[in-house]
Design a protein around this motif. Sequence first.
Motif, mmCIF file in Angstrom:
data_model
loop_
_atom_site.group_PDB
_atom_site.id
_atom_site.type_symbol
_atom_site.label_atom_id
_atom_site.label_comp_id
_atom_site.label_asym_id
_atom_site.label_seq_id
_atom_site.Cartn_x
_atom_site.Cartn_y
_atom_site.Cartn_z
ATOM 1 N N GLY A 58 27.726 -50.631 -43.666
ATOM 2 C CA GLY A 58 28.312 -51.592 -44.346
ATOM 3 C C GLY A 58 29.203 -52.557 -44.166
ATOM 4 O O GLY A 58 29.409 -53.656 -44.462
ATOM 5 N N ALA A 59 30.135 -51.698 -43.170
ATOM 6 C CA ALA A 59 31.502 -52.618 -42.592
ATOM 7 C C ALA A 59 31.286 -53.480 -41.448
ATOM 8 O O ALA A 59 31.764 -54.275 -40.996
ATOM 9 N N PHE A 79 33.411 -50.216 -34.336
ATOM 10 C CA PHE A 79 33.999 -51.470 -35.168
ATOM 11 C C PHE A 79 34.963 -51.067 -36.060
ATOM 12 O O PHE A 79 35.748 -51.941 -36.453
ATOM 13 N N SER A 80 34.640 -50.177 -36.845
ATOM 14 C CA SER A 80 35.598 -49.848 -37.931
ATOM 15 C C SER A 80 36.512 -48.809 -37.897
ATOM 16 O O SER A 80 37.476 -48.653 -38.648
ATOM 17 N N PRO A 83 45.945 -54.224 -39.620
ATOM 18 C CA PRO A 83 44.443 -54.242 -39.490
ATOM 19 C C PRO A 83 44.060 -54.767 -37.822
ATOM 20 O O PRO A 83 45.180 -55.292 -37.120
ATOM 21 N N PRO A 84 43.095 -54.233 -37.735
ATOM 22 C CA PRO A 84 42.646 -54.639 -36.281
ATOM 23 C C PRO A 84 42.335 -56.266 -35.989
ATOM 24 O O PRO A 84 42.458 -56.831 -37.104
ATOM 25 N N LEU A 91 32.651 -57.208 -32.158
ATOM 26 C CA LEU A 91 32.421 -55.869 -32.272
ATOM 27 C C LEU A 91 33.544 -54.972 -31.937
ATOM 28 O O LEU A 91 33.531 -53.720 -32.212
ATOM 29 N N ARG A 92 34.667 -55.631 -31.588
ATOM 30 C CA ARG A 92 35.942 -54.684 -31.388
ATOM 31 C C ARG A 92 35.651 -53.771 -30.452
ATOM 32 O O ARG A 92 35.851 -52.635 -30.534
ATOM 33 N N TYR A 93 35.209 -54.104 -29.293
ATOM 34 C CA TYR A 93 34.522 -53.055 -28.490
ATOM 35 C C TYR A 93 35.535 -52.851 -27.309
ATOM 36 O O TYR A 93 35.951 -53.458 -26.680
ATOM 37 N N GLY A 94 35.540 -51.316 -27.196
ATOM 38 C CA GLY A 94 36.387 -50.851 -26.173
ATOM 39 C C GLY A 94 37.697 -50.289 -26.580
ATOM 40 O O GLY A 94 37.972 -49.857 -27.679
ATOM 41 N N ASN A 95 38.655 -50.187 -25.585
ATOM 42 C CA ASN A 95 39.930 -49.364 -25.779
ATOM 43 C C ASN A 95 39.753 -47.947 -26.073
ATOM 44 O O ASN A 95 40.504 -47.285 -26.775
#
Length: 291
Positions: free
Chosen positions: A54-55, A99-100, A116-117, A200-204
């Motif tokens: 849902g996020a 992502f979350s 927050p991201p 997607l805030r992918y990685g790190n």
Amino acid sequence: MNGPILRRMVLFGMAGSAAIFAIRRLGASAAPQAPPRQDGASPDSRAIGARLLGALPYERVEVPGGEAFARWARLKGEGRGWPVIVGSDEDLRAIADQFSIDDPTLPGGPAPGTRPPPSPAEILKTAEGLHMPQDLSKWSGAVAEEDLRAPEGVWPANVSGGDEGAGLTVATDVLTNKPYERVHILLIPARHGWEVPAYLRYGNWNACPPAEYHVAMLRDWHARYGAELVGLNGDTMNVRIVRQPRDRAAALALAREQYRYCPDVIEQGVESVSALAAGLMHEKWWFFWWD
């Protein structure tokens, strides 16, 4: 070892999606679409999975794995955003968790009050100032140049290109080498495939660079080779290109770039720079995998 990396090791070191979601608490909003099946999972695990999904605010399309690339190509032409194939039900849940996981507004994330991201716009803005691959060294988690010790090796003989969809590994079960019964395609509100990691805030985590570095690297390769992001799951990226390197020197230079970006593509893959370069001259697909 920093917190995000440690949490990644916990998340991806556990066996099964139920164990992954058991470490997250309930609280995210309900998914706008029916969640994927979680056969054998407990009711609590299914609920947690649905709340994590849902996020993830992007439209989702389901398709048989064997039809994933054809459907991707059609969706790309429909103007509904950039499609990215994220793989199986479990892969989708891994993407939702990535992502979350750094969002303090969601249970299971950092402590309340943590910043927050960054938004996709902020990530894309940061990526504008990066010049790849040389700026990879600005990331604190990057492998040091002196530690990239793969040999150049001998140029292999009889290298040939693969089939049109042969490089779409995210739609295939690696244990059986058969397409998944169904895979998920996310429609990202982006104009270009290289922007997708920002959304997607992918990685790190571990050796996988942060999202802005993926954006900058894919943007550069798009300009030079027509590279387009097609598939992306929890640890793997499938990229399709239009133009291969023109000669061996160019292919070797590109192989070294890819080695810096994703060391495992050689160290746990083809084993030498020349082997990777030879494939790059013939294949339309690039594969990246981060441990």
